[in-house]
Design a protein around this motif. Sequence first.
Motif, PDB file in Angstrom:
ATOM      1  N   MET A 181       0.797  -1.221   0.000  1.00 54.97           N
ATOM      2  CA  MET A 181       0.000   0.000   0.000  1.00 54.97           C
ATOM      3  C   MET A 181       0.833   1.275   0.000  1.00 54.97           C
ATOM      4  O   MET A 181       0.285   2.363  -0.053  1.00 54.97           O
ATOM      5  CB  MET A 181      -0.933   0.010   1.226  1.00 54.97           C
ATOM      6  N   ILE A 182       2.144   1.160   0.115  1.00 52.80           N
ATOM      7  CA  ILE A 182       2.993   2.341   0.143  1.00 52.80           C
ATOM      8  C   ILE A 182       3.609   2.565  -1.227  1.00 52.80           C
ATOM      9  O   ILE A 182       3.758   1.625  -2.018  1.00 52.80           O
ATOM     10  CB  ILE A 182       4.090   2.206   1.222  1.00 52.80           C
ATOM     11  N   PRO A 183       3.990   3.786  -1.552  1.00 52.73           N
ATOM     12  CA  PRO A 183       4.618   4.053  -2.862  1.00 52.73           C
ATOM     13  C   PRO A 183       5.993   3.411  -2.959  1.00 52.73           C
ATOM     14  O   PRO A 183       6.647   3.166  -1.932  1.00 52.73           O
ATOM     15  CB  PRO A 183       4.706   5.588  -2.898  1.00 52.73           C
ATOM     16  N   PRO A 184       6.462   3.126  -4.166  1.00 49.62           N
ATOM     17  CA  PRO A 184       7.775   2.481  -4.333  1.00 49.62           C
ATOM     18  C   PRO A 184       8.934   3.284  -3.758  1.00 49.62           C
ATOM     19  O   PRO A 184       9.962   2.722  -3.401  1.00 49.62           O
ATOM     20  CB  PRO A 184       7.900   2.332  -5.849  1.00 49.62           C
ATOM     21  N   SER A 185       8.779   4.603  -3.656  1.00 45.34           N
ATOM     22  CA  SER A 185       9.869   5.424  -3.133  1.00 45.34           C
ATOM     23  C   SER A 185      10.134   5.168  -1.655  1.00 45.34           C
ATOM     24  O   SER A 185      11.241   5.386  -1.157  1.00 45.34           O
ATOM     25  CB  SER A 185       9.549   6.907  -3.346  1.00 45.34           C
ATOM     26  N   LEU A 186       9.115   4.710  -0.934  1.00 48.11           N
ATOM     27  CA  LEU A 186       9.263   4.435   0.500  1.00 48.11           C
ATOM     28  C   LEU A 186       9.498   2.958   0.795  1.00 48.11           C
ATOM     29  O   LEU A 186       9.582   2.569   1.959  1.00 48.11           O
ATOM     30  CB  LEU A 186       8.018   4.903   1.252  1.00 48.11           C
ATOM     31  N   LEU A 187       9.602   2.153  -0.252  1.00 49.01           N
ATOM     32  CA  LEU A 187       9.748   0.726  -0.040  1.00 49.01           C
ATOM     33  C   LEU A 187      11.093   0.370   0.603  1.00 49.01           C
ATOM     34  O   LEU A 187      11.174  -0.521   1.447  1.00 49.01           O
ATOM     35  CB  LEU A 187       9.595  -0.018  -1.365  1.00 49.01           C
ATOM     36  N   MET A 188      12.147   1.083   0.219  1.00 47.88           N
ATOM     37  CA  MET A 188      13.464   0.823   0.804  1.00 47.88           C
ATOM     38  C   MET A 188      13.478   1.144   2.296  1.00 47.88           C
ATOM     39  O   MET A 188      14.109   0.441   3.091  1.00 47.88           O
ATOM     40  CB  MET A 188      14.521   1.642   0.071  1.00 47.88           C
ATOM     41  N   ILE A 189      12.776   2.203   2.684  1.00 45.12           N
ATOM     42  CA  ILE A 189      12.698   2.551   4.113  1.00 45.12           C
ATOM     43  C   ILE A 189      11.981   1.439   4.884  1.00 45.12           C
ATOM     44  O   ILE A 189      12.374   1.084   6.007  1.00 45.12           O
ATOM     45  CB  ILE A 189      11.980   3.898   4.287  1.00 45.12           C
ATOM     46  N   LEU A 190      10.935   0.886   4.268  1.00 45.53           N
ATOM     47  CA  LEU A 190      10.215  -0.207   4.908  1.00 45.53           C
ATOM     48  C   LEU A 190      11.099  -1.438   5.067  1.00 45.53           C
ATOM     49  O   LEU A 190      11.069  -2.106   6.120  1.00 45.53           O
ATOM     50  CB  LEU A 190       8.969  -0.557   4.087  1.00 45.53           C
ATOM     51  N   ILE A 191      11.906  -1.751   4.067  1.00 40.81           N
ATOM     52  CA  ILE A 191      12.789  -2.919   4.153  1.00 40.81           C
ATOM     53  C   ILE A 191      13.830  -2.726   5.248  1.00 40.81           C
ATOM     54  O   ILE A 191      14.116  -3.651   6.031  1.00 40.81           O
ATOM     55  CB  ILE A 191      13.459  -3.165   2.791  1.00 40.81           C
ATOM     56  N   ILE A 192      14.392  -1.516   5.343  1.00 44.26           N
ATOM     57  CA  ILE A 192      15.381  -1.230   6.395  1.00 44.26           C
ATOM     58  C   ILE A 192      14.736  -1.345   7.780  1.00 44.26           C
ATOM     59  O   ILE A 192      15.320  -1.883   8.729  1.00 44.26           O
ATOM     60  CB  ILE A 192      16.000   0.159   6.181  1.00 44.26           C
ATOM     61  N   ALA A 193      13.505  -0.829   7.896  1.00 42.71           N
ATOM     62  CA  ALA A 193      12.800  -0.926   9.178  1.00 42.71           C
ATOM     63  C   ALA A 193      12.494  -2.374   9.534  1.00 42.71           C
ATOM     64  O   ALA A 193      12.581  -2.773  10.713  1.00 42.71           O
ATOM     65  CB  ALA A 193      11.518  -0.105   9.122  1.00 42.71           C
ATOM     66  N   GLN A 194      12.157  -3.188   8.538  1.00 46.69           N
ATOM     67  CA  GLN A 194      11.903  -4.608   8.784  1.00 46.69           C
ATOM     68  C   GLN A 194      13.170  -5.322   9.249  1.00 46.69           C
ATOM     69  O   GLN A 194      13.120  -6.173  10.144  1.00 46.69           O
ATOM     70  CB  GLN A 194      11.369  -5.268   7.513  1.00 46.69           C
ATOM     71  N   ILE A 195      14.298  -4.989   8.644  1.00 48.98           N
ATOM     72  CA  ILE A 195      15.569  -5.590   9.066  1.00 48.98           C
ATOM     73  C   ILE A 195      15.896  -5.192  10.502  1.00 48.98           C
ATOM     74  O   ILE A 195      16.347  -6.014  11.316  1.00 48.98           O
ATOM     75  CB  ILE A 195      16.698  -5.179   8.102  1.00 48.98           C
ATOM     76  N   PHE A 196      15.641  -3.929  10.831  1.00 54.99           N
ATOM     77  CA  PHE A 196      15.879  -3.460  12.198  1.00 54.99           C
ATOM     78  C   PHE A 196      14.977  -4.192  13.191  1.00 54.99           C
ATOM     79  O   PHE A 196      15.418  -4.594  14.276  1.00 54.99           O
ATOM     80  CB  PHE A 196      15.639  -1.953  12.263  1.00 54.99           C
ATOM     81  N   LEU A 197      13.699  -4.388  12.821  1.00 56.31           N
ATOM     82  CA  LEU A 197      12.782  -5.095  13.710  1.00 56.31           C
ATOM     83  C   LEU A 197      13.167  -6.559  13.884  1.00 56.31           C
ATOM     84  O   LEU A 197      13.046  -7.115  14.985  1.00 56.31           O
ATOM     85  CB  LEU A 197      11.359  -4.991  13.170  1.00 56.31           C
TER      86      LEU A 197
END
Length: 224
Positions: A181-197
Amino acid sequence: MMTNLFSSFDPSSNTLLSLNWMSALIMFIVIPPMFWFIPSRLNMLWISIILLLHNELKILIKYKAFKGSTIFFSSLFTFILLNNFLGLFPYIFTCSSHLNFTLTLSLPLWMSFMIYGWTKNYTFMFAHLVPQGAPNTLLPFLVIIESISNFIRPSTLAIRLTANMIAGHLLVTLMGNSGSMIPPSLLMILIIAQIFLLTLEFAVAIIQSYVFSILTTLYSGEIN
């Protein structure tokens, strides 16, 4: 898209034979062959961790008659730790996120400590209900408070482990479902946050298994 957020913790299966709880027995298949080979670097690392835990538990027990008790509590630490780690893998049911699993560990241990303490050393168990130096007017209230805190110990052990495992898994599930549901530009931020979690969940899995074994050791040391 999931209809219910907590469906990831539902021990259900699409097949006739439910194999969700089999994840709790995987380590019994994986670990025994390790003892038949020449110790590797991984074996030596694990042995050093167990020896470090043995030295800490030996200090907490403080009772020479309980020789070999650290082996039991170290095994409990290993069992919970491996179950917590298995829950981090995809499509593997997290046993430690359910109260019926954690209560099965904490309640029999607490019951065995209480039965042993009240049958073998009841004078000390009665004295433990009254803190030393407490005023006489507060003694009835202190006995009630100490009794309640003693009775809720197995539930606090179980809820602490379950709540911590559920909280991290819920965050990972929430962020993973929002990826579409998020735009592709924010997808990398989501992946980094998932790795951190996931890194945080790795640390929580270690800490919670350590806390469970340490508190159980402390409860066993109070009956002597």
